[in-house]
Each structure stands twice: as structure tokens, then as C-alpha cells.
Write a protein that holds these residues in place. Structure first.
Motif, short mmCIF file in Angstrom:
data_model
loop_
_atom_site.label_atom_id
_atom_site.label_comp_id
_atom_site.label_asym_id
_atom_site.label_seq_id
_atom_site.Cartn_x
_atom_site.Cartn_y
_atom_site.Cartn_z
N ALA A 1 0.72 -0.99 0.35
CA ALA A 1 -0.30 0.13 0.05
C ALA A 1 1.06 1.09 0.28
CB ALA A 1 -0.86 0.15 1.40
N CYS A 2 1.76 1.37 0.15
CA CYS A 2 2.93 2.17 0.63
C CYS A 2 3.25 2.48 -0.33
CB CYS A 2 3.68 2.50 1.62
SG CYS A 2 3.23 3.32 3.56
N ALA A 3 3.81 1.24 -1.00
CA ALA A 3 4.95 1.25 -2.51
C ALA A 3 3.79 1.97 -3.31
CB ALA A 3 4.85 0.25 -2.55
N ARG A 4 2.84 1.27 -3.33
CA ARG A 4 1.81 2.31 -4.28
C ARG A 4 1.03 3.67 -4.00
NH1 ARG A 4 -0.48 -2.00 -7.22
NH2 ARG A 4 -0.71 -4.13 -6.53
N GLY A 5 1.30 4.11 -3.29
CA GLY A 5 0.85 5.85 -2.64
C GLY A 5 2.38 6.32 -2.71
N ALA A 6 3.81 5.89 -2.60
CA ALA A 6 4.81 7.14 -2.74
C ALA A 6 5.37 7.02 -4.76
CB ALA A 6 5.94 5.58 -2.74
N LEU A 7 4.59 5.18 -5.00
CA LEU A 7 5.02 5.63 -6.21
C LEU A 7 3.91 6.99 -7.74
CD1 LEU A 7 5.65 1.76 -7.48
CD2 LEU A 7 7.48 3.89 -7.52
N ARG A 8 2.33 6.87 -6.40
CA ARG A 8 1.12 7.39 -7.29
C ARG A 8 2.09 8.73 -7.47
NH1 ARG A 8 -2.72 5.38 -4.92
NH2 ARG A 8 -3.05 3.88 -6.75
N ALA A 9 2.13 9.68 -6.00
CA ALA A 9 2.93 10.60 -5.64
C ALA A 9 4.26 11.05 -6.25
CB ALA A 9 2.95 10.70 -4.41
N ALA A 10 4.81 9.95 -6.87
CA ALA A 10 6.29 10.85 -7.38
C ALA A 10 5.68 10.24 -8.71
CB ALA A 10 7.11 9.61 -7.19
N ARG A 11 5.00 10.19 -9.10
CA ARG A 11 4.49 10.22 -11.02
C ARG A 11 4.46 12.05 -11.33
NH1 ARG A 11 0.46 5.85 -12.49
NH2 ARG A 11 -0.34 7.15 -11.04
N PRO A 12 4.79 12.09 -12.38
CA PRO A 12 4.65 13.32 -12.99
C PRO A 12 2.60 13.28 -13.34
CG PRO A 12 6.70 12.58 -13.47
CD PRO A 12 5.95 11.03 -13.56
N GLU A 13 2.02 14.84 -13.42
CA GLU A 13 0.61 14.48 -13.76
C GLU A 13 0.63 14.96 -14.62
OE1 GLU A 13 -1.69 15.31 -12.16
OE2 GLU A 13 -0.58 15.53 -10.30
N ARG A 14 -0.33 13.82 -15.70
CA ARG A 14 -0.50 13.62 -16.98
C ARG A 14 -1.43 15.21 -17.79
NH1 ARG A 14 -0.45 8.79 -19.55
NH2 ARG A 14 0.74 7.01 -18.28
N ALA A 15 -1.38 15.33 -18.74
CA ALA A 15 -2.13 16.21 -19.72
C ALA A 15 -3.13 15.47 -19.63
CB ALA A 15 -1.59 17.39 -20.74
#
Length: 439
Positions: A104-118
Motif C-alpha cells: 500500500a505504501c509502495a503504490r502510494g509512493a509511486l503514485r505521488a512521485a509520478r508526473p501529472e498527466r495532461a
């Protein structure tokens, strides 16, 4: 992205993920003398037996099918009973909680680190002569239940209600509307009908309105529309914005979601499938999965050969990896300009077990992306399911993608797309946690 480039939320979640993963390993090591290895071994054995039982249930008939069902149900139940009677349930529970927290923390970290899509659209001028095709039978009668025709007319749209007793050529209706001056085309119906009219809209570079009045409406979901209240989509006629998205093409026919070859395509060809989906699948699966002489599929994926597969799924942009069950069945983007490819070959209980344990790393499963997929067969034509519609096409069948081909009009106020986290990559997580480059 490097660990230094990520925000503090991503870094702290990554550190918590690493800590929880280390905690699960520590619990396992500390419980070695108290059955820790038995917990892991029994869990893996239960998973293997579950996969094997499921295979027997699908690929066999009679006594073997019954045996498969019993094994598939008894395997996980037996593991739980073993944990309880051997006094291992506390160790198993702690391991599950630690590993679940790590993921759960890993997915949250990767989601937060991903650049915003247009993902946001551009403001759109309301159409003057919108034309909507509505299927009153689709989705169990959603057109009538949500008074979609009446609401569309109140907003200035011309509405054509399809007659369930007289099948119509919806593409021809859309082209006639264009000749009469329509400046927007739309559909209230299922994804198959959406694709046919979307092709006409793309051909004439007109905006296209999606009203999810079908049963599943995967296309609407990946556009971020409200499938629970299709009437909200009509707001796009007066307060909308426009997205440029990709459109799939299979042998000259547009598709918005998927093209299926092999097992699923064979099943949907049967007339009885519409009235009894589960019964038809169970009746046909033994022959389609393990029957002698069943035709397998060959393909060329951007020039790379793929041989002898039971099923092949081509999608308009890639769906989330089968490993990421939290987001399975979703496409994070419809603007990447690529096809998603999923191919499978499972011909025995052992292969099913290997797939269950290794997931997308298994040789039975191919998950990739491509610009062009050519499906090859010794037969002159093969069954194909295009957005759930049963068709037959001459071989070879070529699938491509048309980047940015479709202008989609969506309401400015809509739920939006829930983008699942990327696949868990522990090397990247370590980089986020300790400020190192992904390398």
C-alpha cells in the motif's frame, strides 16, 4: 524521476514501504523455529492448488470438473485450517499485514512521485446542431430510465431513437446527420455502438459525445465520466471541454476499447452467449482450452514474432498490468499513441499454477505495447470480438492505433479518471526512499 526530484510525501511513503517490507522479512526470520517457513510454504501450495483446480474446472468436464471445483475451494480453506490448528495464524496475520502495508505504501509512493498527466481538456464552444443516437434497449433501458432523449432535446440536440425491432446502420445515420449539418455526434449506448459513430466523427473531425447508457461502458470509465448517472454527460452540450484521444483500428474498423482473438472471440460468436454467458463459457471452455485440433494464434508485434497463443487481447492504449489488481480493467491514459497487447497460452494445470505464482513474469503470459499487431492464421478468416461485438475477419488481421484521431466532448464537471499506481518497482522505491537516482 530521481529520488531527489520527488516530493516529501513520495519519499516518506517509500521509506515506510521499505520499512514494512523489512518488517515482514524480520517476522519471517524470527519465526523460523515456530513455523514461519510453513506459513509461506503452505500459502504458496494453496495458491498452486487453487490455480490447478481452476484449470481443471474450466478445461475438463464431468468428474474432473467437479474435482477441480472442490480443489479450488478446498485449497485456500485448507490453508486457513492449517494455520488455525497449528497455531500459526498469528504469524500469518502479521506477515499479511506487514506485506499489505508495504504494498500500500509502495503504490502510494509511486503514485505521488509520478508526473501529472495532461488529462484536462480545452474549453469548447457549445455545438449549434448536435445529433445524438440513442439505443433504448441498451443497458436494460437506461435511455428511458434517465429520460436521456427528453433531456437532450431540451438542450437543443436532435435525437434519433433506435428501433430494437428494426436494426439500423448507425454509421450511416451518423453520416446522414453530418450531411445535414450536424456539428457534434454522440451516442447513448454500449461501447460497440460508440465505436461505430466515433469513427464517423473522427472521419469528419467533429466532436464526439459519449453517454454511458450501456452495460459496462469501459470507454466512459476511462474518460472519467459518471457511469452511474449518464444524464450528467449531457452537460457537455452546454458546459463542456474537449479531449484529443487515440482511436484503435482493426482491419479498417474503429475500436475504442479492445479487440479479442482466440478463446473469448470464439465464445461470443455463439448465439446462446447473449442469453447465458456463464453457461456458454463453461460448455465451450474444455474444447477451446484443451481440445485436440484447436487453432492457436500467431502474431507479429511490431515485427517480433509471437507463436501459438490461445488468446490475444489488443487494446486502444494499454490497460494496467494484470499484476496490479487494484487497477485492473483500467487504462491510465487514452492519449499515449500505442496499443496494449496481452497474450496467453495455458495448456495444463502446471502452466496455470506457474502463471499464478509468477504473474506477468510467467512464460504463459505476454504483456507489452506496440504500434502495429498483425494476427496470422492458417484459416482464411477467424472470429474476432471488437468492443464485445462478434465478427469474422479475413486473415491476416492488422491492428493499429490512430493517435489523437478523436475529439471527445466531455462535461467540465465530471468525476475524472482514477489513475492506478504504477507497477511496484522496488529498485525505484529504494531510490525514492534514500534520494538516489533510479539509474
Amino acid at each position: 524521476m530521481t529520488g531527489r526530484g520527488a516530493g516529501p510525501a513520495a519519499r516518506w511513503l517509500a521509506r515506510l514501504a521499505v520499512l514494512a517490507a523489512v518488517g515482514s522479512l524480520a517476522v519471517l526470520v524470527l519465526s523460523l523455529g515456530e513455523g514461519g517457513l510453513l506459513v509461506v510454504g503452505a500459502g504458496l501450495l494453496g495458491l498452486v492448488l487453487l490455480a490447478a483446480g481452476t484449470w481443471w474446472f474450466l478445461a475438463r468436464r464431468g468428474v474432473l470438473r467437479l474435482l477441480g471445483a472442490v480443489v479450488a475451494v478446498a485449497a485456500p480453506a485448507g490453508v486457513l485450517v492449517l494455520y488455525a490448528f497449528a497455531g500459526l495464524w498469528r504469524t500469518a496475520l502479521v506477515l499479511v499485514l506487514c506485506w499489505g502495508a508495504a504494498l500500500a505504501c509502495a503504490r502510494g509512493a509511486l503514485r505521488a512521485a509520478r508526473p501529472e498527466r495532461a488529462g484536462r481538456g480545452v474549453a469548447a464552444v457549445p455545438p449549434e446542431r448536435p445529433y445524438l443516437i440513442m439505443n433504448p434497449k441498451s443497458g436494460g433501458g437506461k435511455v428511458g430510465r434517465f429520460t436521456l432523449a427528453e433531456r437532450a432535446r431540451e438542450l437543443g440536440a436532435r435525437v434519433h431513437l433506435l428501433d430494437p425491432s428494426a436494426p439500423a446502420d448507425v454509421a450511416a445515420l451518423a453520416r446522414e446527420a453530418v450531411r445535414e449539418g450536424a456539428d457534434l455526434l454522440g451516442v447513448a449506448g454500449g461501447d460497440g455502438t460508440q465505436a461505430l459513430v466515433a469513427a464517423v466523427a473522427a472521419e469528419h473531425d467533429l466532436p464526439f459525445l459519449v453517454v454511458p447508457a450501456g452495460t459496462r461502458n469501459h470507454f466512459a470509465m476511462d474518460l472519467g465520466l459518471d457511469r452511474s448517472d449518464p444524464a450528467r454527460c449531457l452537460d457537455a452540450l452546454t458546459d463542456g471541454e474537449e479531449l484529443r484521444i487515440d482511436l484503435g483500428d482493426v482491419a479498417g474498423r474503429a475500436f475504442v476499447n479492445t479487440v479479442s482473438f482466440g478463446v473469448y472471440a470464439d465464445v461470443v460468436q455463439r448465439p446462446e452467449y447473449r442469453d447465458d454467458k456463464a453457461g456458454t463459457i463453461l460448455a465451450l471452455m474444455p474444447d477451446l482450452l484443451a481440445g485436440e485440433g484447436v487453432q492457436r494464434l500467431d502474431a507479429r508485434i511490431d515485427g517480433t514474432a509471437l507463436a501459438s497463443r490461445q488468446a490475444l487481447l489488443i487494446s486502444n492504449n494499454a490497460y494496467v498490468s494484470p499484476d496490479d489488481l487494484g487497477g485492473a480493467g483500467r487504462r491510465p491514459s487514452l492519449q499515449d499513441g500505442e496499443l496494449g497487447v496481452l497474450a496467453i497460452r495455458v495448456e495444463s494445470a502446471a502452466a496455470a499454477a506457474e502463471l499464478a505464482v509468477r504473474g506477468s513474469q510467467s512464460e504463459a503470459l505476454t504483456v507489452t505495447t506496440a504500434q502495429r499487431v498483425e494476427v496470422i492464421s492458417g484459416a482464411r478468416e477467424i472470429p474476432v470480438a471488437v468492443d464485445g461485438e462478434a465478427l469474422r475477419m479475413a486473415t491476416p488481421v492488422v491492428c493499429t492505433v490512430r493517435p489523437g484521431a478523436l475529439r471527445v466532448r466531455v462535461p467540465r464537471d465530471r468525476p475524472g479518471v482514477t489513475v492506478p499506481a504504477p507497477r511496484v518497482d522496488w529498485r525505484r522505491l529504494l531510490g525514492l526512499a534514500f534520494g538516489r537516482s533510479e539509474g
